[in-house]
Design a protein around this motif. Structure first.
Motif, mmCIF file in Angstrom:
data_model
loop_
_atom_site.group_PDB
_atom_site.id
_atom_site.type_symbol
_atom_site.label_atom_id
_atom_site.label_comp_id
_atom_site.label_asym_id
_atom_site.label_seq_id
_atom_site.Cartn_x
_atom_site.Cartn_y
_atom_site.Cartn_z
ATOM 1 N N LEU A 126 3.636 -4.928 -9.034
ATOM 2 C CA LEU A 126 3.462 -6.197 -8.325
ATOM 3 C C LEU A 126 3.227 -5.980 -6.839
ATOM 4 N N GLN A 127 3.857 -4.952 -6.282
ATOM 5 C CA GLN A 127 3.672 -4.672 -4.855
ATOM 6 C C GLN A 127 2.210 -4.354 -4.558
ATOM 7 N N SER A 128 1.562 -3.592 -5.442
ATOM 8 C CA SER A 128 0.146 -3.262 -5.252
ATOM 9 C C SER A 128 -0.718 -4.508 -5.377
ATOM 10 N N LEU A 129 -0.396 -5.372 -6.332
ATOM 11 C CA LEU A 129 -1.172 -6.600 -6.500
ATOM 12 C C LEU A 129 -0.972 -7.552 -5.333
ATOM 13 N N HIS A 130 0.227 -7.570 -4.757
ATOM 14 C CA HIS A 130 0.462 -8.404 -3.573
ATOM 15 C C HIS A 130 -0.405 -7.927 -2.409
ATOM 16 N N SER A 131 -0.528 -6.609 -2.252
ATOM 17 C CA SER A 131 -1.381 -6.078 -1.180
ATOM 18 C C SER A 131 -2.835 -6.466 -1.400
ATOM 19 N N LEU A 132 -3.230 -6.615 -2.673
ATOM 20 C CA LEU A 132 -4.621 -6.890 -3.015
ATOM 21 C C LEU A 132 -4.928 -8.376 -3.193
ATOM 22 N N LYS A 133 -3.935 -9.248 -3.042
ATOM 23 C CA LYS A 133 -4.167 -10.658 -3.379
ATOM 24 C C LYS A 133 -5.255 -11.287 -2.511
ATOM 25 N N TRP A 134 -5.331 -10.885 -1.249
ATOM 26 C CA TRP A 134 -6.401 -11.397 -0.376
ATOM 27 C C TRP A 134 -7.760 -10.940 -0.887
ATOM 28 N N ASP A 135 -7.880 -9.668 -1.243
ATOM 29 C CA ASP A 135 -9.154 -9.107 -1.697
ATOM 30 C C ASP A 135 -9.570 -9.661 -3.056
ATOM 31 N N LEU A 136 -8.607 -9.869 -3.948
ATOM 32 C CA LEU A 136 -8.913 -10.343 -5.296
ATOM 33 C C LEU A 136 -8.986 -11.863 -5.394
ATOM 34 N N GLY A 137 -8.679 -12.553 -4.300
ATOM 35 C CA GLY A 137 -8.745 -14.006 -4.326
ATOM 36 C C GLY A 137 -7.621 -14.645 -5.121
ATOM 37 N N LEU A 138 -6.457 -14.001 -5.152
ATOM 38 C CA LEU A 138 -5.307 -14.547 -5.868
ATOM 39 C C LEU A 138 -4.580 -15.547 -4.968
ATOM 40 N N PRO A 139 -4.030 -16.605 -5.542
ATOM 41 C CA PRO A 139 -3.279 -17.564 -4.720
ATOM 42 C C PRO A 139 -1.987 -16.962 -4.200
ATOM 43 N N ASP A 140 -1.499 -17.509 -3.106
ATOM 44 C CA ASP A 140 -0.224 -17.062 -2.567
ATOM 45 C C ASP A 140 0.868 -17.316 -3.611
#
Length: 427
Positions: A154-168
């Motif tokens: 999850l930590q890696s996905l949190h770092s990538l949320k801006w790049d992947l267009g994931l909601p906060d």
């Protein structure tokens, strides 16, 4: 998509072909290339750094139970946000987004809340997330499908949320809505992770395969037997590179190797072969294709390196294939961009969320004009956004006349001696 699936099946058959062993060891010419600076992509990365920081601060203020942040609460966020200036100074630059006011109990403690314009833009952002939720689920599923265990921390996905267009707070507002797709698990290292429950065959088609969907499979097999392949990576070399004989020979030999889908099991491929190198290039190409800005930070990829099954020293792939990737050292960090995703310094097919972020950035820039004039002189939200949309339209018209060649040579050679272990300032 049906033809793309047929192509994957054809490649699997080709891998068992007697010629396949030879294909793994073509003996591609080793070319040492000079790093070439791309001014327009460096500019994109530079501006996106401030834009990302402002958006993350917007989300942090919105998450706060009080609806504001004190200067004390974000005092040590500068490195985390990748800023070159203190966060307090950064917030004061943009009064069109962040409104400063004194704390109720401590008059000397600055506080910041969102302006009406920022709240309006945030509302538009949430609407985009809802309208394109299926696209977001597909993109996240494909990222997990590229992992060996279909799992990512999850930590890696949190770092990538801006790049992947994931909601906060995607793990709270998005994932629970799809219990049949995802589950939260503990990784072998003990960290919390997100796992894809079932393989989604309909998603197992890469961006490169989709772009070649119109090709006939019979022609593909005949070209493979002649030492060619239909699935060639689009390459955009810096001026002068493509005309060099050694570079042209390297490019042709590389393109002749079979393409292995990043969603395909690669355990049968020799890890030291040229074919595995092309497979790694394909994985990185697909990962960057899944990002909405067609770029990400090297450190984010490094955190997923083992799951993606890419080499330990994978940075050399970015510098070895400058026709596909661009490696930037702007903003005291290392960012890699997919060159085919940009034209004249702009995204070719911007995601709706990217378009909204452009609005956000223009509102930021307008704030620079009013930061010394007082909050009372800042235009109303509707006037500000209308003016911003007009400015964006004018800029797009001007951009059509921009020079497409913006790369210039730098006297830096890339090779095995590249410092792979250099850590980014951020993260």
């Amino acid at each position: 998509m049906f033809k793309a699936k047929i192509f994957v099946s054809s490649i699997k058959n080709l891998l068992s072909h007697p010629q396949f062993e030879h294909q793994q060891w073509r003996g591609i010419v080793k070319v040492r290339l000079k790093w070439v600076k791309n001014r327009s992509l460096d500019h994109v990365i530079d501006t996106d750094t401030d834009l990302k920081a402002a958006c993350l601060l917007k989300d942090a203020i919105k998450r706060s139970p009080t609806g504001f942040l004190t200067a004390k609460s974000f005092a040590d966020w500068q490195k985390l946000l990748g800023l070159t200036v203190p966060v307090l100074r950064f917030l004061r630059r943009y009064p069109t987004l962040f409104e400063e006011f004194p704390h109720v109990r401590y008059a000397n403690l600055p506080c910041f809340r969102l302006t009406g314009t920022a709240l309006l833009l945030d509302s538009q952002e949430q609407s985009i997330h809802q309208a394109h939720e299926n696209d977001t689920i597909e993109r996240l599923s494909k990222v997990l499908m590229m992992m060996r265990s279909r799992t990512a921390p999850l930590q890696s996905l949190h770092s990538l949320k801006w790049d992947l267009g994931l909601p906060d707070n995607f793990e709270k507002v998005l994932i629970p809505k799809y219990p049949d797709h995802f589950s939260f698990v503990k990784a072998p290292t003990g960290v919390s992770a997100l796992r894809l429950k079932q393989w989604r065959e309909e998603f197992a088609v890469s961006a490169l395969e989709k772009s070649n969907d119109g090709q006939e499979m019979g022609d593909e097999y005949r070209q493979f037997k002649r030492g060619q392949t239909t699935l060639a990576f689009p390459m955009n070399f810096p001026r002068g590179y493509g005309a060099q004989k050694k570079v042209r020979a390297w490019m042709e030999e590389f393109q002749k190797l079979p393409y292995i889908s990043p969603y395909e099991d690669s355990r049968h491929v020799d890890p030291n072969s040229e074919l595995m190198e092309k497979r790694a290039v394909g994985v990185l190409h697909e990962f960057l294709s899944l990002t909405i800005h067609k770029k990400t930070k090297r450190n984010y990829l490094r955190s997923l390196r083992e799951e993606l099954n890419i080499p330990h020293k994978f940075t050399r792939l970015f510098t070895r294939y400058p026709g596909i990737f661009y490696l930037s050292l702007k903003c005291k960090t290392t960012t890699v961009a997919l060159k085919e995703g940009y034209r004249r310094g702009k995204l070719v097919n911007p995601h709706p969320l990217v378009r909204l972020r452009h609005k956000f950035y223009h509102v930021m820039r307008t704030g620079l004009l009013y930061r010394s004039k007082g909050a009372n002189l800042i235009p109303r939200e509707d006037v500000l956004l209308k003016d911003m949309e007009n400015r964006m339209e004018d800029k797009e018209e001007e951009g059509d006349d921009d020079d497409d060649e913006d790369e210039e040579y730098e006297e830096i050679e890339t090779g095995d001696e590249y410092d792979e272990e250099t850590s980014d300032v951020e993260d």
